[in-house]
Design a protein around this motif. Sequence first.
Motif, PDB file in Angstrom:
ATOM      1  N   LEU A  88      -1.297 -46.097  16.104  1.00  0.00           N
ATOM      2  CA  LEU A  88      -1.988 -44.812  16.052  1.00  0.00           C
ATOM      3  C   LEU A  88      -1.158 -43.853  16.906  1.00  0.00           C
ATOM      4  O   LEU A  88      -1.194 -43.902  18.134  1.00  0.00           O
ATOM      5  CB  LEU A  88      -3.417 -44.922  16.562  1.00  0.00           C
ATOM      6  N   ASP A  89      -0.391 -43.039  16.238  1.00  0.00           N
ATOM      7  CA  ASP A  89       0.588 -42.163  16.896  1.00  0.00           C
ATOM      8  C   ASP A  89      -0.054 -40.835  17.293  1.00  0.00           C
ATOM      9  O   ASP A  89       0.299 -39.774  16.785  1.00  0.00           O
ATOM     10  CB  ASP A  89       1.780 -41.949  15.965  1.00  0.00           C
ATOM     11  N   THR A  90      -0.973 -40.900  18.222  1.00  0.00           N
ATOM     12  CA  THR A  90      -1.698 -39.729  18.698  1.00  0.00           C
ATOM     13  C   THR A  90      -0.748 -38.718  19.329  1.00  0.00           C
ATOM     14  O   THR A  90       0.040 -39.062  20.213  1.00  0.00           O
ATOM     15  CB  THR A  90      -2.761 -40.155  19.736  1.00  0.00           C
ATOM     16  N   GLU A  91      -0.845 -37.480  18.867  1.00  0.00           N
ATOM     17  CA  GLU A  91      -0.050 -36.377  19.421  1.00  0.00           C
ATOM     18  C   GLU A  91       1.457 -36.667  19.375  1.00  0.00           C
ATOM     19  O   GLU A  91       2.210 -36.176  20.204  1.00  0.00           O
ATOM     20  CB  GLU A  91      -0.468 -36.084  20.866  1.00  0.00           C
ATOM     21  N   ALA A 123      -1.428 -41.185  11.772  1.00  0.00           N
ATOM     22  CA  ALA A 123      -1.594 -39.974  12.571  1.00  0.00           C
ATOM     23  C   ALA A 123      -3.010 -39.813  13.119  1.00  0.00           C
ATOM     24  O   ALA A 123      -3.209 -39.147  14.130  1.00  0.00           O
ATOM     25  CB  ALA A 123      -1.220 -38.749  11.742  1.00  0.00           C
ATOM     26  N   THR A 124      -3.988 -40.426  12.451  1.00  0.00           N
ATOM     27  CA  THR A 124      -5.388 -40.260  12.855  1.00  0.00           C
ATOM     28  C   THR A 124      -6.081 -41.613  12.938  1.00  0.00           C
ATOM     29  O   THR A 124      -5.630 -42.589  12.314  1.00  0.00           O
ATOM     30  CB  THR A 124      -6.157 -39.386  11.840  1.00  0.00           C
ATOM     31  N   PRO A 125      -7.204 -41.678  13.661  1.00  0.00           N
ATOM     32  CA  PRO A 125      -7.961 -42.928  13.697  1.00  0.00           C
ATOM     33  C   PRO A 125      -8.412 -43.382  12.303  1.00  0.00           C
ATOM     34  O   PRO A 125      -8.327 -44.564  11.984  1.00  0.00           O
ATOM     35  CB  PRO A 125      -9.164 -42.591  14.580  1.00  0.00           C
ATOM     36  N   ALA A 126      -8.847 -42.452  11.466  1.00  0.00           N
ATOM     37  CA  ALA A 126      -9.287 -42.813  10.111  1.00  0.00           C
ATOM     38  C   ALA A 126      -8.129 -43.396   9.304  1.00  0.00           C
ATOM     39  O   ALA A 126      -8.304 -44.380   8.573  1.00  0.00           O
ATOM     40  CB  ALA A 126      -9.885 -41.598   9.407  1.00  0.00           C
ATOM     41  N   GLU A 127      -6.949 -42.811   9.429  1.00  0.00           N
ATOM     42  CA  GLU A 127      -5.785 -43.324   8.719  1.00  0.00           C
ATOM     43  C   GLU A 127      -5.409 -44.716   9.226  1.00  0.00           C
ATOM     44  O   GLU A 127      -5.088 -45.614   8.440  1.00  0.00           O
ATOM     45  CB  GLU A 127      -4.597 -42.371   8.874  1.00  0.00           C
ATOM     46  N   ALA A 128      -5.453 -44.926  10.537  1.00  0.00           N
ATOM     47  CA  ALA A 128      -5.153 -46.251  11.105  1.00  0.00           C
ATOM     48  C   ALA A 128      -6.134 -47.282  10.574  1.00  0.00           C
ATOM     49  O   ALA A 128      -5.743 -48.379  10.161  1.00  0.00           O
ATOM     50  CB  ALA A 128      -5.196 -46.197  12.626  1.00  0.00           C
ATOM     51  N   PHE A 129      -7.401 -46.915  10.560  1.00  0.00           N
ATOM     52  CA  PHE A 129      -8.427 -47.838  10.089  1.00  0.00           C
ATOM     53  C   PHE A 129      -8.248 -48.118   8.598  1.00  0.00           C
ATOM     54  O   PHE A 129      -8.398 -49.261   8.154  1.00  0.00           O
ATOM     55  CB  PHE A 129      -9.819 -47.274  10.388  1.00  0.00           C
ATOM     56  N   ALA A 130      -7.901 -47.119   7.810  1.00  0.00           N
ATOM     57  CA  ALA A 130      -7.666 -47.300   6.381  1.00  0.00           C
ATOM     58  C   ALA A 130      -6.505 -48.264   6.140  1.00  0.00           C
ATOM     59  O   ALA A 130      -6.540 -49.086   5.222  1.00  0.00           O
ATOM     60  CB  ALA A 130      -7.393 -45.962   5.711  1.00  0.00           C
ATOM     61  N   ARG A 131      -5.465 -48.166   6.966  1.00  0.00           N
ATOM     62  CA  ARG A 131      -4.319 -49.080   6.822  1.00  0.00           C
ATOM     63  C   ARG A 131      -4.730 -50.511   7.120  1.00  0.00           C
ATOM     64  O   ARG A 131      -4.237 -51.447   6.489  1.00  0.00           O
ATOM     65  CB  ARG A 131      -3.171 -48.632   7.713  1.00  0.00           C
TER      66      ARG A 131
END
Length: 176
Positions: free
Chosen positions: A129-132, A163-171
């Motif tokens: 999760l590549d925050t910021e 890029a986002t928590p939702a995207e990380a979770f989707a992966r």
Amino acid sequence: MNITVFCSAYSLDARYTAPAAEFARLLGEAGHTLVWGGSHAGLMGLLADGVKEAGGRLVGISVELLAHKTYEGADELVMTADLAERKAQLLARADAVVVLVGGLGTLDEVTEVLELKKHALHDKPVVVLDTEGFYAGLRTQLERMDQEGFLPRSLAELITFAATPAEAFARLDRAS
């Protein structure tokens, strides 16, 4: 799913804590188990609180030298003799690995997991999760290693960035 999360044990700015809290909520609401360093401190504690509040299960893997920082509300707490055993347990308990912002310990953990995956000693999904853009430098270095032939497996097989928590979770959902 047992999701091992590597992250900081330090208190951080809201630009890092808010995405971590959102990821924790998603993990807990989905009924998954957080496997983490077992600490109540900093981002680790925030993550554990969020997962627990959202209905998830907590498995802490701590180490004797950090016993004074263990999270009191874990469903299971494992104490290891040293950091090497802790890393091995964190990976052994994982169905997937997620990397949030962190310091040297987090970097050590993720590089070891990637090295083991490179040698086919596990095939668990690894999502950053590549925050910021925190891991932009790491991503650039890994891409260069891939492009210049330093990796026996393609980078896309070893790790993905979100890029986002939702995207990380989707992966994670796609990988399971």
